[in-house]
Each structure stands twice: as structure tokens, then as C-alpha cells.
Design a protein around this motif. Structure first.
Motif, PDB file in Angstrom:
ATOM      1  N   LEU A 251       0.830  -1.202   0.000  1.00 28.67           N
ATOM      2  CA  LEU A 251       0.000   0.000   0.000  1.00 28.67           C
ATOM      3  C   LEU A 251       0.866   1.253   0.000  1.00 28.67           C
ATOM      4  CD1 LEU A 251      -2.793   1.296   0.185  1.00 28.67           C
ATOM      5  CD2 LEU A 251      -2.625   1.107   2.684  1.00 28.67           C
ATOM      6  N   LEU A 252       0.632   2.128  -0.989  1.00 23.66           N
ATOM      7  CA  LEU A 252       1.374   3.383  -1.095  1.00 23.66           C
ATOM      8  C   LEU A 252       0.555   4.585  -0.626  1.00 23.66           C
ATOM      9  CD1 LEU A 252       3.029   2.846  -4.604  1.00 23.66           C
ATOM     10  CD2 LEU A 252       4.065   2.506  -2.351  1.00 23.66           C
ATOM     11  N   GLU A 253      -0.760   4.601  -0.941  1.00 26.82           N
ATOM     12  CA  GLU A 253      -1.559   5.771  -0.588  1.00 26.82           C
ATOM     13  C   GLU A 253      -3.043   5.439  -0.684  1.00 26.82           C
ATOM     14  OE1 GLU A 253      -2.004  10.472  -1.988  1.00 26.82           O
ATOM     15  OE2 GLU A 253      -0.989   8.999  -3.268  1.00 26.82           O
ATOM     16  N   ARG A 254      -3.824   5.969   0.260  1.00 25.34           N
ATOM     17  CA  ARG A 254      -5.275   5.966   0.160  1.00 25.34           C
ATOM     18  C   ARG A 254      -5.728   7.375  -0.192  1.00 25.34           C
ATOM     19  NH1 ARG A 254      -4.841   2.492   4.797  1.00 25.34           N
ATOM     20  NH2 ARG A 254      -5.618   0.390   4.317  1.00 25.34           N
ATOM     21  N   ILE A 255      -6.478   7.484  -1.274  1.00 21.09           N
ATOM     22  CA  ILE A 255      -6.905   8.793  -1.757  1.00 21.09           C
ATOM     23  C   ILE A 255      -8.409   8.902  -1.524  1.00 21.09           C
ATOM     24  CG2 ILE A 255      -6.969  10.355  -3.744  1.00 21.09           C
ATOM     25  CD1 ILE A 255      -4.707   8.581  -4.942  1.00 21.09           C
ATOM     26  N   PRO A 256      -8.862   9.778  -0.623  1.00 18.14           N
ATOM     27  CA  PRO A 256     -10.301   9.848  -0.326  1.00 18.14           C
ATOM     28  C   PRO A 256     -11.088  10.432  -1.489  1.00 18.14           C
ATOM     29  CG  PRO A 256      -9.114  11.620   0.789  1.00 18.14           C
ATOM     30  CD  PRO A 256      -8.069  10.733   0.157  1.00 18.14           C
ATOM     31  N   GLU A 257     -12.390  10.135  -1.502  1.00 22.25           N
ATOM     32  CA  GLU A 257     -13.246  10.708  -2.529  1.00 22.25           C
ATOM     33  C   GLU A 257     -13.352  12.221  -2.342  1.00 22.25           C
ATOM     34  OE1 GLU A 257     -17.726  10.386  -0.716  1.00 22.25           O
ATOM     35  OE2 GLU A 257     -16.929   8.626  -1.777  1.00 22.25           O
ATOM     36  N   GLN A 258     -13.560  12.916  -3.441  1.00 24.15           N
ATOM     37  CA  GLN A 258     -13.708  14.362  -3.359  1.00 24.15           C
ATOM     38  C   GLN A 258     -14.406  14.874  -4.611  1.00 24.15           C
ATOM     39  OE1 GLN A 258     -10.301  16.905  -4.099  1.00 24.15           O
ATOM     40  NE2 GLN A 258      -9.048  15.141  -4.693  1.00 24.15           N
ATOM     41  N   THR A 259     -14.976  16.057  -4.494  1.00 19.46           N
ATOM     42  CA  THR A 259     -15.509  16.785  -5.641  1.00 19.46           C
ATOM     43  C   THR A 259     -14.670  18.037  -5.810  1.00 19.46           C
ATOM     44  OG1 THR A 259     -17.757  15.978  -5.302  1.00 19.46           O
ATOM     45  CG2 THR A 259     -17.499  17.969  -6.617  1.00 19.46           C
ATOM     46  N   LEU A 260     -14.120  18.217  -6.988  1.00 20.48           N
ATOM     47  CA  LEU A 260     -13.293  19.392  -7.224  1.00 20.48           C
ATOM     48  C   LEU A 260     -14.125  20.658  -7.022  1.00 20.48           C
ATOM     49  CD1 LEU A 260     -11.282  18.410 -10.423  1.00 20.48           C
ATOM     50  CD2 LEU A 260     -10.571  18.233  -8.045  1.00 20.48           C
ATOM     51  N   ASP A 261     -13.573  21.596  -6.279  1.00 22.30           N
ATOM     52  CA  ASP A 261     -14.277  22.867  -6.114  1.00 22.30           C
ATOM     53  C   ASP A 261     -14.035  23.733  -7.346  1.00 22.30           C
ATOM     54  OD1 ASP A 261     -11.718  24.004  -5.848  1.00 22.30           O
ATOM     55  OD2 ASP A 261     -11.774  23.809  -3.666  1.00 22.30           O
ATOM     56  N   PRO A 262     -14.776  24.817  -7.508  1.00 21.04           N
ATOM     57  CA  PRO A 262     -14.659  25.627  -8.735  1.00 21.04           C
ATOM     58  C   PRO A 262     -13.246  26.058  -9.092  1.00 21.04           C
ATOM     59  CG  PRO A 262     -16.634  26.242  -7.531  1.00 21.04           C
ATOM     60  CD  PRO A 262     -15.898  25.265  -6.665  1.00 21.04           C
ATOM     61  N   PRO A 263     -12.428  26.562  -8.141  1.00 19.37           N
ATOM     62  CA  PRO A 263     -11.056  26.939  -8.546  1.00 19.37           C
ATOM     63  C   PRO A 263     -10.249  25.760  -9.098  1.00 19.37           C
ATOM     64  CG  PRO A 263     -11.619  27.932  -6.431  1.00 19.37           C
ATOM     65  CD  PRO A 263     -12.698  26.951  -6.744  1.00 19.37           C
ATOM     66  N   GLN A 264     -10.436  24.560  -8.502  1.00 20.41           N
ATOM     67  CA  GLN A 264      -9.722  23.384  -9.002  1.00 20.41           C
ATOM     68  C   GLN A 264     -10.225  22.963 -10.371  1.00 20.41           C
ATOM     69  OE1 GLN A 264     -10.698  20.947  -5.521  1.00 20.41           O
ATOM     70  NE2 GLN A 264      -8.514  20.692  -5.114  1.00 20.41           N
ATOM     71  N   ALA A 265     -11.533  23.086 -10.593  1.00 23.64           N
ATOM     72  CA  ALA A 265     -12.133  22.618 -11.840  1.00 23.64           C
ATOM     73  C   ALA A 265     -11.999  23.627 -12.973  1.00 23.64           C
ATOM     74  CB  ALA A 265     -13.613  22.296 -11.625  1.00 23.64           C
ATOM     75  N   TYR A 266     -11.734  24.894 -12.650  1.00 29.37           N
ATOM     76  CA  TYR A 266     -11.787  25.929 -13.683  1.00 29.37           C
ATOM     77  C   TYR A 266     -10.853  25.657 -14.866  1.00 29.37           C
ATOM     78  CZ  TYR A 266     -11.829  30.375 -16.057  1.00 29.37           C
ATOM     79  OH  TYR A 266     -11.951  31.345 -17.023  1.00 29.37           O
ATOM     80  N   PRO A 267      -9.580  25.260 -14.660  1.00 28.77           N
ATOM     81  CA  PRO A 267      -8.727  24.998 -15.844  1.00 28.77           C
ATOM     82  C   PRO A 267      -9.305  23.928 -16.766  1.00 28.77           C
ATOM     83  CG  PRO A 267      -7.406  25.112 -13.843  1.00 28.77           C
ATOM     84  CD  PRO A 267      -8.830  25.083 -13.403  1.00 28.77           C
ATOM     85  N   ILE A 268      -9.957  22.921 -16.181  1.00 27.43           N
ATOM     86  CA  ILE A 268     -10.561  21.864 -16.995  1.00 27.43           C
ATOM     87  C   ILE A 268     -11.756  22.413 -17.758  1.00 27.43           C
ATOM     88  CG2 ILE A 268     -11.635  19.583 -16.930  1.00 27.43           C
ATOM     89  CD1 ILE A 268     -10.117  19.200 -14.231  1.00 27.43           C
ATOM     90  N   VAL A 269     -12.610  23.152 -17.062  1.00 28.16           N
ATOM     91  CA  VAL A 269     -13.792  23.721 -17.700  1.00 28.16           C
ATOM     92  C   VAL A 269     -13.382  24.680 -18.817  1.00 28.16           C
ATOM     93  CG1 VAL A 269     -15.821  25.177 -17.332  1.00 28.16           C
ATOM     94  CG2 VAL A 269     -15.202  23.446 -15.636  1.00 28.16           C
ATOM     95  N   GLU A 270     -12.373  25.499 -18.548  1.00 30.66           N
ATOM     96  CA  GLU A 270     -11.921  26.460 -19.551  1.00 30.66           C
ATOM     97  C   GLU A 270     -11.436  25.745 -20.811  1.00 30.66           C
ATOM     98  OE1 GLU A 270      -9.127  30.425 -19.625  1.00 30.66           O
ATOM     99  OE2 GLU A 270      -8.323  28.628 -18.667  1.00 30.66           O
ATOM    100  N   ALA A 271     -10.693  24.648 -20.641  1.00 27.75           N
ATOM    101  CA  ALA A 271     -10.213  23.899 -21.805  1.00 27.75           C
ATOM    102  C   ALA A 271     -11.371  23.297 -22.594  1.00 27.75           C
ATOM    103  CB  ALA A 271      -9.252  22.799 -21.346  1.00 27.75           C
ATOM    104  N   ILE A 272     -12.392  22.796 -21.878  1.00 30.95           N
ATOM    105  CA  ILE A 272     -13.557  22.219 -22.544  1.00 30.95           C
ATOM    106  C   ILE A 272     -14.265  23.272 -23.383  1.00 30.95           C
ATOM    107  CG2 ILE A 272     -15.861  21.263 -22.148  1.00 30.95           C
ATOM    108  CD1 ILE A 272     -14.690  19.951 -19.598  1.00 30.95           C
ATOM    109  N   LEU A 273     -14.576  24.394 -22.768  1.00 38.23           N
ATOM    110  CA  LEU A 273     -15.320  25.440 -23.462  1.00 38.23           C
ATOM    111  C   LEU A 273     -14.497  26.060 -24.588  1.00 38.23           C
ATOM    112  CD1 LEU A 273     -17.071  27.172 -20.423  1.00 38.23           C
ATOM    113  CD2 LEU A 273     -18.029  25.510 -22.019  1.00 38.23           C
TER     114      LEU A 273
END
Length: 535
Positions: A251-273
């Protein structure tokens, strides 16, 4: 980009009646007075459509349709070249040289030149098409991109409407350690914990393999999930039996579930649009440019009423959703060959083009050669039927082995000729349930029964020719691989697509079939828990 590609197909339709000037000999079109020559059209046809077969002449209707499509692409290329010149931004030799260098860097020394020779590709023609590609990229980057903005309000709206796309389920990052016996796996795990370097461990213990995995927790096999559930970080599970040996998990790492908040998601959204807006801007520019330009097309390539009707039908059938049904060319079929071992070389001896899985061929008889060092060369003829896939399994015999009676039964062939064999394969394929595709060279003929207590695994993939691995066993995957009943982790990859990792349960005394559809990189759905790059 699908709509842009379709617009290229439809461009010739829009040119009906554009000018009545008689074009000089050797000229198939003019774009604002600049000619496009017949030899350019023929050269690009040969470059992008290597499906010619020896001694077989395609129909006039088929040639006209395909030449019209390629002429449309050449006209679009010319329009892009002209607008760059008007903006005093022409593609330079240095830019083409740089693009060529990037491509050559992917090949060992001398292999690129050999590939051009083997495929009968003229270097000058190839470089001109590379120039056209560089021009289109420059046009998008330097002319269209600066005109486009993504407003924060648009990004916020997209984020709210697609919130589920930015949910990241819980994941586990771990090393899968596999080896031939329990003690060796345990020793390799201890050595890795001491040195922290897989390569150093492998130098001392070359029979042990490591795989670095990052998987969604809800897609772990039950045995892996149980082993990792209470394992302290950095610890290793006890070795357990697996197909072909033993395995342990570190075992190297446990990564908990999360929902990206707007600042984290913005670069992805910007690329999509941004991609959506650039695509639409190119369509708008192209439609206006065609309207404003003087484009003359040879009467021989102008569409008939039947062509107009056919194009309308293609548009309706192909773009009702995102799934494209394969459209066989007139009088054409496809050929798939599944050799065992899978790294064997496949050639079609009586035509020029190099074999690729799913090569489109005129209906007729073809001589197939399969060879690999250390194995007896296999060569037979087979018949490809129009509108069908012909799929062959070719198990090679090691040098010195003599095939026994009936060894060729898996291919459904007998001594009466290849036409009967292909007919049997086609009939078997026609009996398959609708929607099940035979990819990765899966044979259309009925396979032999699996060993008692064993199950067989088939993985159908979209797109075809994916790399398929079963991560928790040592043997290399092939369609119909026999496995002991249990859970298996299947990894499916293809260049340009997001990787999918799925868990499959194989039952004994039966076949297990799983269908894996990869999303193109930048398309909705992403890979294993990854954020999508486009809507």
C-alpha cells in the motif's frame, strides 16, 4: 471536430454551379485563381487511402466519391494557406522542419525512411501534407484562438450543470508484486521497502515483476480490497496464490473521494469550453470563406443528385448520436488476423499495402502469410466477402512440431479451399448476437471447449486494436484466454484514449465476455476516475 470533418465531406456539394470556366488540363479545381492539380489529388489519395488491391479496379462511382472528399480537404487546406499569407503569417520551412523532427524522434535511426519506402509514400507529398497540418494548427492558434474568450459566468454555469463530472471516487495507490513462489514475493517486498526502487529490486530478482496501480476502491477485486482494507500505509500484504504464481500488495496511498471545487475545476472547464468555441469558430469561418471565395471545380467531380441524396443519408445516420456504425465501401470487406503468438508478422502477399487489423479490401481471394522466428511459417489463401468482416485465428506451430489431424479445426478450414473457410467464418459471424463485435482478431468460428473447471475471457473493445492486459496474472492476454474462476483486473489502453481498468469475474466451464468502450482523450467520461477534458 466531427462536424468539421463532415463539413469537409460536404464541401464539394456546396460547390455545385460555382463558376462555368473550363479548367485547363491537369487542373481539378481553382481556389481564388490558385490551381489544385490532378497529381496533388492523386498523391493525397494514395497517401490517405492505401487500400488498392492488385489487379482489382474500384468502381467509377466509388472513385468519384472518394476523390471528391479528398478534393474538399485540399480546398480547405488552400483556403487556410491563403488566409495565413494574407495575414503575413505563412508557414515557414523552419516550422515544418520542427514538426518533422518531432515525428522522426519517435522512430529509431533510419526506420522512418524505411517506413516511407515500404508504404510507397513519396517524401515530398508527405511533407506537403505535414505543411498543411502545421498551417491548420497555426491558423487555429494564431488567428482563431485570440478571438475567443471564456467568461467566468460560462465556466460557472458549465460547472453547475456538470457537477457529477468533477466527482473523484476514493482510490487506492499500491504496488502489485508477482513472482513464481511465495518466499520470492515476500523477499522482493522486503527489499523494496528497504531500497524504495523497483529497478534495483528487479536487478537482483529478475523473476519478480512490479506493477504500479492507482485504482478506484469500488473497482478493486474482492480479494485485493480485503487485503488492502486494514493494511497500514507502506505495509505489504501476505503473499497469496495467483494465476501463474504468487502475489502481494504494497500500500502506497489511500486517496479519499472528493468533488473538485470551482477553482480546481476551472482549468478543466476552460479547456472544454475553449475547444468547443474554437471548433465552432472554424466552422463559421469556413462557411463564410467558401461563400466569399471563387472556387471552381472540375465538372467530373461535381456531385449528382444521387450524391446529394447519399450525403444527406450519411449525415442523418452518422450524427444522430456519437456512435458511428462502420460504413463498408462499395464492394469492400474487412480482414482481421489473430496470430498466436500475437507478435507474429502478418502480410498479404498479393497486394501492395501493409496489413493492418481491419484493412478494407475489395471482395476476392487473398494470400495471408504469418511468421515469427522460432515458429513454422503459415501461409494460406482466404476469401474476403463484401460488406463483411473476415476474421482468422492463426496458431503457429513451433519449429519441428508436426500438427496433428484436426489441428487446424479452430480456423474452420479444410483442404477444399479458402473460399469454403471464409464462407464458414462469415456464416458463423452472421449468427452472433447484434451488437457484439469481434475485435482483437477474435475468431468468428466456434472455439473448442475450455478445459474442465476453467473459464475463458473475451474482451471486446472500442476502438479496435487496443492493448489489453490482465494485471493480476503473469500470462499475456489473448482472446479466449483460459483462467481459473475468480476476479481479474483488466487494463485496456489505446493511444489517444483514456485508459480503462475494470474488474471482471470469470466463471468456470463457460465464456465471460466484457465490452470496454474507451473515451477519446478530451472526451466526456474520461478514464479510470480521471476528470473529463471535454463535455
Amino acid at each position: 471536430m466531427k462536424k468539421i470533418l463532415f463539413l469537409a465531406l460536404a464541401l464539394v456539394i456546396g460547390l455545385c454551379g460555382c463558376g462555368t470556366e473550363v479548367l485547363e488540363e491537369g487542373v481539378v479545381a481553382k481556389v481564388n485563381g490558385r490551381p489544385i492539380y490532378l497529381n496533388q489529388l492523386e498523391a493525397k489519395y494514395d497517401l490517405v487511402h492505401l487500400g488498392w488491391t492488385g489487379g482489382i479496379t474500384p468502381s467509377v462511382a466509388r472513385l468519384k466519391r472518394e476523390y471528391g472528399q479528398i478534393l474538399s480537404e485540399l480546398i480547405i487546406q488552400e483556403l487556410v494557406f491563403q488566409v495565413l499569407e494574407e495575414k503575413r503569417m505563412p508557414v515557414t520551412e523552419e516550422e515544418v522542419d520542427e514538426a518533422e523532427a518531432l515525428i522522426r524522434a519517435d522512430y529509431p535511426e533510419g526506420v522512418f525512411e524505411e517506413l516511407l519506402i515500404e508504404e510507397y509514400i513519396d517524401y515530398g507529398v508527405w511533407r506537403q501534407q505535414l505543411r498543411a497540418f502545421v498551417a491548420q494548427q497555426k491558423f487555429m492558434r494564431e488567428i482563431l484562438r485570440p478571438r475567443i474568450r471564456v467568461e467566468s459566468e460560462e465556466a460557472d454555469e458549465y460547472y453547475r450543470q456538470h457537477l457529477d463530472e468533477f466527482f473523484l471516487p476514493a482510490r487506492v495507490h499500491f504496488l502489485l508484486i508477482m513472482g513464481p513462489d511465495e518466499d520470492m514475493v515476500a523477499e522482493a517486498a522486503l527489499l523494496y521497502r528497504a531500497v524504495g526502487d523497483v529497478d534495483k529490486v528487479h536487478e537482483q530478482m529478475d523473476q519478480v515483476s512490479f506493477q504500479d496501480l492507482n485504482m478506484r476502491r469500488d473497482r478493486l477485486p474482492e480479494s485485493w480490497n480485503n487485503a488492502l482494507l486494514h493494511l497500514p500505509m507502506g505495509d505489504v500484504s501476505s503473499p497469496t496464490p495467483s494465476q501463474g504464481g504468487f502475489e502481494a500488495l504494497l500500500l502506497l496511498e489511500r486517496i479519499p473521494e472528493q468533488t473538485l471545487d470551482p477553482p480546481q475545476a476551472y482549468p478543466i472547464v476552460e479547456a472544454i469550453l475553449m475547444e468547443q468555441k474554437i471548433d465552432q469558430a472554424f466552422i463559421d469561418w469556413l462557411e463564410q470563406e467558401i461563400e466569399d471565395s471563387e472556387i471552381l471545380v472540375s465538372a467530373h467531380l461535381r456531385p449528382t443528385e444521387e450524391d446529394l441524396q447519399e450525403l444527406a443519408e450519411i449525415e442523418q445516420e452518422s450524427f444522430t448520436d456519437d456512435t458511428l456504425v462502420y460504413d463498408y465501401g462499395e464492394g469492400m470487406g474487412r480482414l482481421f488476423v489473430n496470430p498466436e503468438p500475437q507478435n507474429a508478422t502478418i502480410k498479404i502477399m498479393n497486394i501492395r499495402p501493409r496489413f493492418v487489423q481491419g484493412i478494407e479490401l475489395e471482395e476476392g481471394e487473398y494470400i495471408i502469410s504469418v511468421e515469427l522466428e522460432g515458429y513454422t511459417r503459415w501461409e494460406e489463401s482466404t476469401y474476403v466477402y463484401a460488406g463483411q468482416d473476415t476474421i482468422l485465428d492463426v496458431p503457429l506451430d513451433t519449429d519441428g512440431d508436426q500438427p496433428g489431424d484436426g489441428d487446424d479445426a479452430e480456423m474452420g478450414e479444410d483442404q477444399d479451399g479458402a473460399a469454403d473457410a471464409a464462407a464458414e467464418a462469415a456464416e458463423s459471424e452472421a449468427e452472433e448476437p447484434e451488437g457484439e463485435a469481434n475485435y482483437e482478431g477474435e475468431s468468428a468460428t466456434a472455439p473448442e471447449e475450455a478445459e474442465p473447471g476453467m473459464g475463458r475471457l473475451y474482451v471486446d473493445t472500442t476502438p479496435e486494436e487496443c492493448q489489453i492486459r490482465v494485471l493480476n496474472i503473469a500470462p499475456r492476454f489473448h482472446q479466449g484466454i483460459e483462467l481459473v474462476p475468480g476476479e481479474y483486473v483488466v487494463d485496456v489502453q489505446h493511444d489517444g484514449y483514456a485508459t480503462q481498468v475494470v474488474t471482471v469475474t470469470v466463471d468456470g466451464d463457460g465464456d465471460t465476455r466484457v465490452e470496454v468502450v474507451l473515451e477519446a482523450e478530451g472526451q466526456e467520461g474520461g478514464g479510470e476516475g480521471e476528470l473529463p477534458a471535454t463535455p
